[in-house]
Design a protein around this motif. Sequence first.
Motif, mmCIF file in Angstrom:
data_model
loop_
_atom_site.group_PDB
_atom_site.id
_atom_site.type_symbol
_atom_site.label_atom_id
_atom_site.label_comp_id
_atom_site.label_asym_id
_atom_site.label_seq_id
_atom_site.Cartn_x
_atom_site.Cartn_y
_atom_site.Cartn_z
ATOM 1 N N LEU A 36 0.825 -1.200 0.000
ATOM 2 C CA LEU A 36 0.000 0.000 0.000
ATOM 3 C C LEU A 36 0.865 1.258 0.000
ATOM 4 O O LEU A 36 0.600 2.210 -0.757
ATOM 5 N N HIS A 37 1.927 1.290 0.833
ATOM 6 C CA HIS A 37 2.823 2.446 0.867
ATOM 7 C C HIS A 37 3.468 2.649 -0.494
ATOM 8 O O HIS A 37 3.584 3.792 -0.972
ATOM 9 N N ALA A 38 3.923 1.557 -1.109
ATOM 10 C CA ALA A 38 4.563 1.656 -2.429
ATOM 11 C C ALA A 38 3.589 2.202 -3.465
ATOM 12 O O ALA A 38 3.956 3.014 -4.322
ATOM 13 N N ALA A 39 2.338 1.748 -3.403
ATOM 14 C CA ALA A 39 1.330 2.203 -4.369
ATOM 15 C C ALA A 39 1.019 3.687 -4.173
ATOM 16 O O ALA A 39 0.876 4.436 -5.151
ATOM 17 N N ILE A 40 0.918 4.129 -2.904
ATOM 18 C CA ILE A 40 0.634 5.554 -2.642
ATOM 19 C C ILE A 40 1.808 6.417 -3.108
ATOM 20 O O ILE A 40 1.619 7.470 -3.745
ATOM 21 N N ALA A 41 3.022 5.973 -2.785
ATOM 22 C CA ALA A 41 4.213 6.729 -3.195
ATOM 23 C C ALA A 41 4.293 6.819 -4.718
ATOM 24 O O ALA A 41 4.624 7.879 -5.274
ATOM 25 N N ASP A 42 3.989 5.710 -5.405
ATOM 26 C CA ASP A 42 4.013 5.715 -6.874
ATOM 27 C C ASP A 42 2.989 6.694 -7.432
ATOM 28 O O ASP A 42 3.275 7.436 -8.391
ATOM 29 N N TYR A 43 1.798 6.715 -6.834
ATOM 30 C CA TYR A 43 0.756 7.629 -7.313
ATOM 31 C C TYR A 43 1.170 9.079 -7.124
ATOM 32 O O TYR A 43 1.038 9.912 -8.031
ATOM 33 N N LEU A 44 1.706 9.439 -5.939
ATOM 34 C CA LEU A 44 2.120 10.818 -5.670
ATOM 35 C C LEU A 44 3.254 11.242 -6.591
ATOM 36 O O LEU A 44 3.295 12.384 -7.077
ATOM 37 N N SER A 45 4.180 10.309 -6.851
ATOM 38 C CA SER A 45 5.307 10.609 -7.739
ATOM 39 C C SER A 45 4.842 10.823 -9.170
ATOM 40 O O SER A 45 5.244 11.784 -9.837
ATOM 41 N N THR A 46 3.972 9.914 -9.654
ATOM 42 C CA THR A 46 3.473 10.008 -11.033
ATOM 43 C C THR A 46 2.643 11.269 -11.236
ATOM 44 O O THR A 46 2.698 11.909 -12.304
ATOM 45 N N ALA A 47 1.874 11.656 -10.208
ATOM 46 C CA ALA A 47 1.013 12.839 -10.317
ATOM 47 C C ALA A 47 1.775 14.147 -10.110
ATOM 48 O O ALA A 47 1.216 15.230 -10.316
ATOM 49 N N GLY A 48 3.053 14.080 -9.702
ATOM 50 C CA GLY A 48 3.865 15.285 -9.532
ATOM 51 C C GLY A 48 3.672 15.992 -8.207
ATOM 52 O O GLY A 48 4.040 17.170 -8.070
ATOM 53 N N TYR A 49 3.115 15.276 -7.222
ATOM 54 C CA TYR A 49 2.915 15.887 -5.902
ATOM 55 C C TYR A 49 4.195 15.677 -5.067
ATOM 56 O O TYR A 49 4.227 14.879 -4.135
ATOM 57 N N THR A 50 5.268 16.427 -5.409
ATOM 58 C CA THR A 50 6.579 16.207 -4.790
ATOM 59 C C THR A 50 6.582 16.542 -3.309
ATOM 60 O O THR A 50 7.193 15.829 -2.506
ATOM 61 N N SER A 51 5.907 17.617 -2.920
ATOM 62 C CA SER A 51 5.883 18.002 -1.502
ATOM 63 C C SER A 51 5.134 16.950 -0.690
ATOM 64 O O SER A 51 5.596 16.551 0.390
ATOM 65 N N ALA A 52 4.006 16.527 -1.211
ATOM 66 C CA ALA A 52 3.224 15.505 -0.512
ATOM 67 C C ALA A 52 3.985 14.185 -0.454
ATOM 68 O O ALA A 52 3.939 13.471 0.560
ATOM 69 N N LEU A 53 4.734 13.870 -1.539
ATOM 70 C CA LEU A 53 5.511 12.635 -1.568
ATOM 71 C C LEU A 53 6.610 12.665 -0.514
ATOM 72 O O LEU A 53 6.810 11.688 0.216
ATOM 73 N N LYS A 54 7.317 13.822 -0.408
ATOM 74 C CA LYS A 54 8.388 13.947 0.584
ATOM 75 C C LYS A 54 7.830 13.801 2.001
ATOM 76 O O LYS A 54 8.393 13.090 2.834
ATOM 77 N N ALA A 55 6.678 14.479 2.255
ATOM 78 C CA ALA A 55 6.077 14.394 3.584
ATOM 79 C C ALA A 55 5.628 12.968 3.893
ATOM 80 O O ALA A 55 5.786 12.481 5.022
ATOM 81 N N PHE A 56 5.066 12.285 2.873
ATOM 82 C CA PHE A 56 4.598 10.901 3.081
ATOM 83 C C PHE A 56 5.767 9.972 3.384
ATOM 84 O O PHE A 56 5.688 9.123 4.276
ATOM 85 N N ILE A 57 6.898 10.154 2.642
ATOM 86 C CA ILE A 57 8.074 9.301 2.862
ATOM 87 C C ILE A 57 8.612 9.490 4.277
ATOM 88 O O ILE A 57 8.961 8.533 4.967
ATOM 89 N N ASP A 58 8.656 10.769 4.721
ATOM 90 C CA ASP A 58 9.151 11.056 6.059
ATOM 91 C C ASP A 58 8.217 10.472 7.128
ATOM 92 O O ASP A 58 8.682 9.835 8.092
ATOM 93 N N ASP A 59 6.899 10.692 6.965
ATOM 94 C CA ASP A 59 5.944 10.224 7.980
ATOM 95 C C ASP A 59 5.856 8.702 8.036
ATOM 96 O O ASP A 59 5.696 8.116 9.112
ATOM 97 N N ALA A 60 5.951 8.060 6.877
ATOM 98 C CA ALA A 60 5.833 6.603 6.830
ATOM 99 C C ALA A 60 7.149 5.906 7.103
ATOM 100 O O ALA A 60 7.181 4.676 7.251
ATOM 101 N N GLY A 61 8.235 6.698 7.143
ATOM 102 C CA GLY A 61 9.550 6.116 7.414
ATOM 103 C C GLY A 61 10.031 5.236 6.286
ATOM 104 O O GLY A 61 10.640 4.187 6.530
#
Length: 442
Positions: free
Chosen positions: A11-36
């Motif tokens: 699930l984390h990989a799928a969410i990260a892939d979606y944020l990356s593909t959609a260009g949501y870089t700030s949200a992706l960085k925050a998600f990576i940090d929060d999810a560790g």
Amino acid sequence: MVLTPKQKAELHAAIADYLSTAGYTSALKAFIDDAGLDKESVASIDPKDAGLLEKKWTSVVRLQKRVMELEGQVASLQSELKSADPGGARRKVEQGRQIPRAPHVKTLTGHRSPLSRVIFHPVFADVITCSEDASIKLWDLDSGRLSSTLKGHTASVNDVSLNSDGTVLASGSSDLSVKLWKLGDSNECLRTLRGHEHSVSGVAWINSDELVISASRDTTIKVWEAKSGYCVKTLTGHSEWVRRIITSSVRPLCFSCSSDKTVKVWDVNQGSPSIRELRGHEHVIECLALSNEKASLILMRHMTKTGSEEWAASTEGAAGQGENSVAEGRGGGARSLLGAFIASGSRDKSIRIWHVESGKCILVLQGHDNWVRDVCFHPNGLFLLSVSDDRSLRVWDLEQARCLKTLADAHDHFVSCLAIDPQGSLLATGSVDSAVRVWECV
């Protein structure tokens, strides 16, 4: 809901892939940090996880839509059920045509000689066939493959019949014997019944599977005790080859047809002579079928439409010509015949339907251009089906007393036998071309 570590990682990989593909870089960085998450592992996502979130979401939407459609159908059916009279839903199914349509859906090949008989198993999706090649074959209908072959007869196998639960098969052969087979893993021959002096042309079960009845070219009908294999009775009365034997599932009655152009009705408990003799065919009678309850109700209307006085007049008129005659025999068993009808097919190219109690021929169905080889009543009671040496399969409307549909060239050669499954959804035909064809009924 608690996810397993593997599900959580996917699930984390799928969410990260979606944020990356959609260009949501700030949200992706925050998600990576929060999810560790490991940034390198996110950058090198497994191809199978690419676009996974969109695919799952689309599936959920599609399933939600399907659920809503099904809920609407359920509500509609519930409303219809409330407003319908009892049994209405069942009658709607019965009023469907459910007649065979071309082309056939399966061809079962494996016999090396003409087919003698085809039957459906009452429990499993199997077809059982017998042939002049001396073999009996069991077929899986779902796959169309041969399941097993029963070998033991040394000449043509002319008829097969299953007991009520489909566990024991009786077979009759030109080697003068009747064999009983235990169907299962071994398909072993339980016993061989000998006593006929010529080919055994028909077999059937009666009396809650306690007895087996056989018909023979030696002009006799024999009653056998299934457990012991002893012949307990011999019925005599036909003057020529007894072609076919069928039985009632609820009464100790059997029905036979012969090359002597007659149909005879026998009370097995009483033995000879027969309690009814039906005459009218002008040639050898090849086949018989006993009406089911639904067909009997329709056929009874033909009796009431005609009227008793007219029937009396027509019977007297036919008596001088030898048609529709009734041999009363001993009348004790006759009262139990009320409501029964018999269909007979003959080499005179006609099918006759008889009211057994009165001995009257109520319908004559003509249309085949050659010998009628087999007949059966449709489970819905609306139709009679027949096959012939003219290579056709015909569907007869019992209410209108006419041919409703003809499948010409149903086989490449004479069509020798047919059977319909208990639900009326499939029909099987066998032929001199050695093949079995399965037809869908719609």
